[in-house]
Structures are given as structure tokens and as C-alpha cells.
Design an enzyme around this catalytic site. Structure first.
Site, short mmCIF file in Angstrom:
data_model
loop_
_atom_site.label_atom_id
_atom_site.label_comp_id
_atom_site.label_asym_id
_atom_site.label_seq_id
_atom_site.Cartn_x
_atom_site.Cartn_y
_atom_site.Cartn_z
N HIS A 41 24.70 -5.32 30.28
CA HIS A 41 25.11 -4.45 31.35
C HIS A 41 24.32 -3.27 31.89
O HIS A 41 23.61 -2.74 30.97
CB HIS A 41 26.51 -3.78 30.80
CG HIS A 41 27.57 -4.56 30.91
ND1 HIS A 41 28.74 -4.34 30.13
CD2 HIS A 41 28.16 -5.75 31.47
CE1 HIS A 41 29.73 -5.14 30.21
NE2 HIS A 41 29.28 -6.10 31.01
N GLU A 42 24.09 -3.26 33.22
CA GLU A 42 23.54 -2.11 33.72
C GLU A 42 22.04 -2.11 33.34
O GLU A 42 21.27 -0.96 33.25
CB GLU A 42 23.81 -0.70 33.38
CG GLU A 42 25.49 -0.68 34.03
CD GLU A 42 25.70 -1.06 35.26
OE1 GLU A 42 24.99 -0.53 36.34
OE2 GLU A 42 26.76 -1.48 35.71
N GLY A 43 21.44 -3.26 33.54
CA GLY A 43 20.05 -3.35 33.04
C GLY A 43 19.57 -3.75 31.68
O GLY A 43 20.06 -3.18 30.56
N GLN A 103 15.00 -1.46 31.18
CA GLN A 103 15.04 0.04 30.67
C GLN A 103 13.79 0.17 30.13
O GLN A 103 13.33 1.47 30.36
CB GLN A 103 16.21 0.14 29.58
CG GLN A 103 17.59 -0.02 30.02
CD GLN A 103 18.12 0.37 31.41
OE1 GLN A 103 17.42 1.60 31.59
NE2 GLN A 103 18.94 -0.18 31.96
#
Length: 599
Positions: free
Chosen positions: A449-451, A456
């Protein structure tokens, strides 16, 4: 009584004893609040989460959303009932300005509130989480008319919101999206394309769904520089808030995930002519902000969501830890190593050293991650309300640097906590009769999720530590240095840990310099995920030293638990970073040079 999903005692310690959230009430934005109002929000959140979210967690997992023959989404009724209570309590609006109908709560309090719901039911809590992030983006970048049209209805729970980035051929590679937005001359655009993996993308839980959609306007720049952001509601909305035509955005199918099954995850087609708003095919969209700046706007929502994903991972890890702790205290199995009499009574699992090792590991991960998330939330409050520009700028730099860590570190290590929770329960742990199995499945989504960790890591090493000539990394070093000085003055274990942490911080700086010494980004970033993990461990070690200093000389089992977890992290976890920094500093090219053919 079932084990709690979160520890209110820990939240109180972190918010009040360590972060001194109560002091924020001296600032004008929070002047109407007090510890009593903060406690009231946390009490209400714990009550609703425990009584109305946790109670259908397993049912929503077993009876996931499905499409009817008419294409409508069926969801168990308990989900809507819980979300209606959440909305009625005003919690979606908690962090927003009073002018928009919000409560102007500190973000740290709001995140602590939301953690109760995320721990109780990851699937159901996703809907208001996405909605609040969507509305926050609209308030930051929308026009007055756009804000008035959509935000009040979202904050009261009448509309929910989504973010529509990925496409079947373009997951993390947003430069390759193909969704197109064509201006039609009346200020609106017609969108065509397909969006994939859209959480909350279709349902009947609310009257409307407000999609924020990334798309490209023909003739714009190539790649990410040509991406714009559009508001695309499921139903068009008149100026007085009444719903108009059904927009041309259609549910194609539901994706069936291993976890978070209570959240619809969708494949959506825009502009295929399933619906004809205004008598024409094409999804009606409203440009948000300026053309070709959509990705920068969306990062407002994504950065908020990244910290939120870290909280979700933390909350699920915490819930699993508390359940495994409860089980270890009550389940008897085996005898102490020196017990020779097979007729002697069995002892609780917690009496065995290896079980205590697994519990200490979980405790150090989940309590460290919760503290990190709340610290980042406090930085948001500082960035918005600190009395001088220098303090606001410093908080912003530190928050930028810590965001990829606050997302990925909990997603990795609180998932490991869930794995250890299963291990503590033994054979029962991986059966569906016990919640720890579901917590693991729910949490396994968060490293994506979200990268991903890879994204990151590249964000941390490729952007954050080198931005403004290394200004953010310097601020982190100074901030940790202040903690080290306090710990050295305190003496004892704190001083010992401070020296260890100080050496690790030096290695962060040396390794970062070595990685960029060649001037070759491919070499520097080849092992950026290892860098993310190592620096994350250093940051969480600092967070544990901060907690230890907040404990001070106080007595009691709670404080002894903090001391034990800090000791575990410095003895078992922080030393892992040494070989990682050695690998990184060697500029190892294994992942660069390996021939794909060998696989």
C-alpha cells in the site's frame, strides 16, 4: 473478556508523558481543547471501535463484498452501521478547520483515535481513512466552489472518497498511465480510461463517492510532468448538494485480496458509455488546481496516507501482540527446563524464555512503531502551528525525511510481530478461529500500500537525505544528538544505549556519503531498501531511547515493560544494522550485475 486491540495506557504515556500533547492547547488553533476533550475523543473512539468495529471484523473477512447481477456491491450490513456511527460522532471531520465543520483536533490525537479503529477492523476503517485524506487534499488545493460542493458532505459521511492512481499496466510507474481527460469547453473534462486496485471504489455505503483521478490532458508534457488531477464523482452534484446524473464511471469487477477483505477493491472503467451524464459518454471530471501538477497535489494525499498506512500496520501488529500475550499468560504448556518430574503441573507459555523473546520482539516493534507514528503526527502539528517559521521549517524537514520510514518500517516489522503472534499460539495460531491469522493477512497488504519498500527506499535515499544539501538528515542528526546528550547525563542503561546509538548515527552519515561518492545513482540506489531498513532501525532505536528517558525513575510493571523492550531493541535489533551498513558502504553491485537470465 477478549484481549483489547490497543493499549490506552500506552497511548496516554506517549501522548502526555512523552510528547506533551496537552501543551498544544496554548496555541490558538487548539485553544478550545484540553486534556479532557482529548480524552473524551479517545474514550469515544475506543468504545465505538470495540463495540461496533471489532465485533464484525471476522464476519466481514469471511463474507467479503460481492457484485450482484445488476452490478451493485453487496456488503454485510454491520459495515454501514458502524460507519454511520463513526460519521455521526464527527470523527471524519476531527482534524479539519471549524470553518469546514471540523473539530480542529491535533493530528497526534486524531491519529491515536483512528488507531483504535484500524486495530479493531482494518477493512471497515479504510473507508473513512480514505475519505478524510481525500477531503484534506480538496481543502488544500481545490477552489472555493469545489470545496463547498464536496467537502461538507464528505465530513458528515454523506459522501466517501477515494484516490485513483494505478492502472492495470501502470502500478507504481505513474508516468505510464493512459487515462485521458479532454476539455469540452464548459470548464469540465471528459475522462476515459481504466483504474485498478481502487480501495473503496464502489459500494452502497454512502449516497456518493468522490474519486480523485490522475489523468493526462492531450498535448501536455510526457511522463509525470503531464499528469493532472480531477474530481470525478460517482453522481454529479448540484450546487445545493442534491445528486444529479450518474457519472460514466463503472465498476468492472472486484479484486479479491488476502486481507482487508471488508474494503471493496475495484477495477473501474471511465468513459466507456455505461452511463451518459448530460446525454453523452465520458466521465465528467473537474480539474483540481492547475493542469500538469496533479502528481504534486496527489502527493499531499499520498504522504498523509503513507503515515496512515504505517499506523494501520502498527495497529494490526499491536492487536496481534496483545492477543498473543493474553494467550501466553493463560495457555499452559510444558515445564521449566530444570523440572524433572513429569507429573508436576505445566506452566503458562509466558514462563518459557523463547516465548518471552517473541513477546519482547513484538512489544519492541509495535510500541516503537506507535511512538514513531505519533512523533510524526506531532511534527505535522508543529509544522502547522509552531510559533515561529524556523520551528515550522525544521518540523517539515524532519517529517519529510521520516515519512518513508514511518510507512515502511511498521509495514515490515509489525508484520513480523504478527508472524511471531502466530508462532506464540502454535498450531492454533494459523487457524481461522483465532484472530492472529487474520491480522497477519490484513497486515501483509501494507508493505505494498502507498508505495512498496523499494519505492520508499528510493524516496529516502534518492530524495529525502540529499534534498537541500542534506538539510533534513542534518536536522535528524541534531535531534538525535539532543536525545543522546540527555541520555548520557542520565547515566545507567540510557547512557550505554546513547553511546551505541551515537555510533549508529555516525554510520548513517558515513554510509550515505559513501553511497553517493561515485556520483552514479544506479549504484547508490541499488540497495536502497537495505538502507531504508537500517536507517529505520536507527530511528526506532532513538525513539526507544526517548521513551526510556520519559520513563525516568518511575516504578511499576508498565514502566518496567518499557525498560525491557528498550533493552531488547538495543541488544537484539540495533546491532543488525552493522552488517547492513558494511554492505551498503562496499557499494555492492550484486543486484545490479546479476543477469536476469540466471533466474
Amino acid at each position: 473478556m477478549p484481549a483489547p486491540v490497543l493499549s490506552r495506557r500506552d497511548l496516554d504515556f506517549l501522548l502526555y508523558d512523552w510528547l506533551d500533547i496537552e501543551s498544544l492547547t496554548t496555541r490558538s488553533r487548539f485553544a478550545e481543547h484540553s486534556r479532557e476533550t482529548f480524552d473524551a475523543v479517545l474514550d469515544l473512539s475506543a468504545d465505538i471501535a470495540t463495540k461496533h468495529f471489532a465485533t464484525h471484523n471476522k464476519k466481514a473477512d469471511a463474507q467479503e463484498p460481492r457484485m450482484d447481477e445488476d452490478g451493485r456491491v453487496e456488503i454485510i450490513p454491520e459495515v454501514k452501521a458502524a460507519l454511520d456511527l463513526f460519521s455521526k460522532a464527527g470523527l471524519i471531520a476531527g482534524g479539519f478547520d471549524e470553518a469546514h465543520g471540523g473539530m480542529q483536533l491535533p493530528i497526534a490525537v486524531l491519529r491515536a483515535s483512528m488507531a483504535w479503529f484500524q486495530a479493531a477492523n482494518a477493512g471497515t476503517s479504510a473507508y473513512p481513512f480514505l475519505t478524510a485524506a481525500n477531503a484534506s487534499l480538496l481543502v488544500a488545493h481545490g477552489s472555493d466552489e469545489q470545496i463547498a460542493t464536496f467537502v461538507p458532505h464528505m465530513l458528515e459521511g454523506r459522501f466517501f472518497g477515494t484516490m485513483c492512481l494505478s492502472e492495470p499496466q501502470a502500478g507504481s510507474s505513474l508516468a505510464d498511465i493512459t487515462t485521458k481527460a479532454v476539455p469540452v469547453g464548459d470548464g469540465t473534462y471528459r475522462l476515459t480510461g481504466t483504474k485498478m486496485w481502487i480501495s473503496g471504489g464502489d459500494h452502497e455505503l454512502t449516497e456518493n463517492i468522490v474519486h480523485l483521478v490522475l489523468a493526462k490532458i492531450p498535448g501536455g508534457p510526457a511522463g509525470v510532468k503531464g499528469i493532472s488531477l480531477f474530481i470525478v464523482p460517482k453522481f454529479l452534484v448540484d450546487s445545493d448538494g442534491t445528486l444529479g446524473d450518474r457519472n460514466d464511471i463503472a465498476l468492472v469487477g472486484l479484486n479479491h485480496k488476502m486481507g482487508n477483505r471488508g474494503t471493496t477493491n475495484t477495477l473501474l472503467n471511465l468513459g466507456e458509455g455505461t452511463y451518459t451524464p448530460g446525454g453523452e459518454a465520458g466521465a465528467v471530471g473537474y480539474l483540481l488546481g492547475e493542469p500538469n501538477k496533479g502528481l504534486s497535489y496527489m502527493f499531499h494525499m499520498m504522504n498523509e496516507a503513507r503515515i496512515g498506512v504505517g499506523f494501520l500496520a502498527t495497529s494490526l501488529g499491536y492487536a496481534g501482540y496483545l492477543q498473543s500475550l493474553d494467550y501466553a499468560r493463560t495457555r499452559t504448556q510444558g515445564r521449566p527446563l530444570g523440572a524433572k518430574d513429569p507429573a508436576s503441573p505445566q506452566v503458562a507459555l509466558v514462563e518459557h524464555p523463547d516465548v518471552r523473546r517473541m513477546l519482547l520482539a513484538q512489544k519492541s516493534y509495535v510500541e516503537g512503531a506507535l511512538a514513531l507514528g505519533l512523533y510524526c503526527s506531532r511534527l505535522v502539528d508543529e509544522q502547522r502551528t509552531a510559533p515561529d517559521e524556523a520551528a515550522r521549517s525544521r518540523a517539515g524537514l524532519l517529517l519529510d525525511l521520516l515519512t518513508p520510514i514511518a510507512k515502511s518500517w511498521p509495514s515490515q516489522w509489525c508484520l513480523e510481530a504478527n508472524s511471531l503472534a502466530i508462532q506464540v499460539l502454535g498450531g492454533y495460531g494459523y487457524t481461522r478461529e483465532f484472530d492472529v491469522e487474520q491480522y497477519y493477512r490484513d497486515n501483509r497488504l501494507n508493505p505494498i500500500h502507498e508505495g512498496t519498500h523499494g519505492i520508499q527506499g528510493m524516496d529516502l535515499l534518492g530524495r529525502k537525505v540529499i534534498m537541500q544539501g542534506g538539510a533534513a538528515l542534518a536536522v535528524l542528526g541534531e535531534t538525535i544528538g539532543e536525545t543522546v546528550t540527555k541520555a548520557l547525563d542520565a547515566g545507567g542503561d540510557a547512557a550505554e544505549y546513547a553511546q551505541q546509538l551515537q555510533r549508529a548515527v555516525v554510520r548513517v552519515g558515513e554510509t550515505t556519503t559513501a553511497l553517493w561518492s561515485t556520483g552514479d545513482p544506479a549504484v547508490a540506489l541499488a540497495n536502497s531498501t537495505v538502507y531504508l531498513e537500517a536507517v529505520g532501525h536507527v530511528v526506532v532505536a532513538w525513539i526507544w531511547l526517548e521513551q526510556l528517558l520519559a520513563v525516568g525513575e518511575r516504578d511499576g510493571a508498565f514502566y518496567d515493560g518499557k525498560r525491557a523492550a528498550a533493552r531488547y531493541f538495543f541488544r537484539f535489533e540495533l546491532p543488525k544494522t552493522g552488517p547492513q551498513f558494511d554492505l551498503l558502504a562496499s557499494l555492492d553491485r550484486t543486484t545490479l550485475d546479476v543477469d536476469p537470465a540466471v533466474f
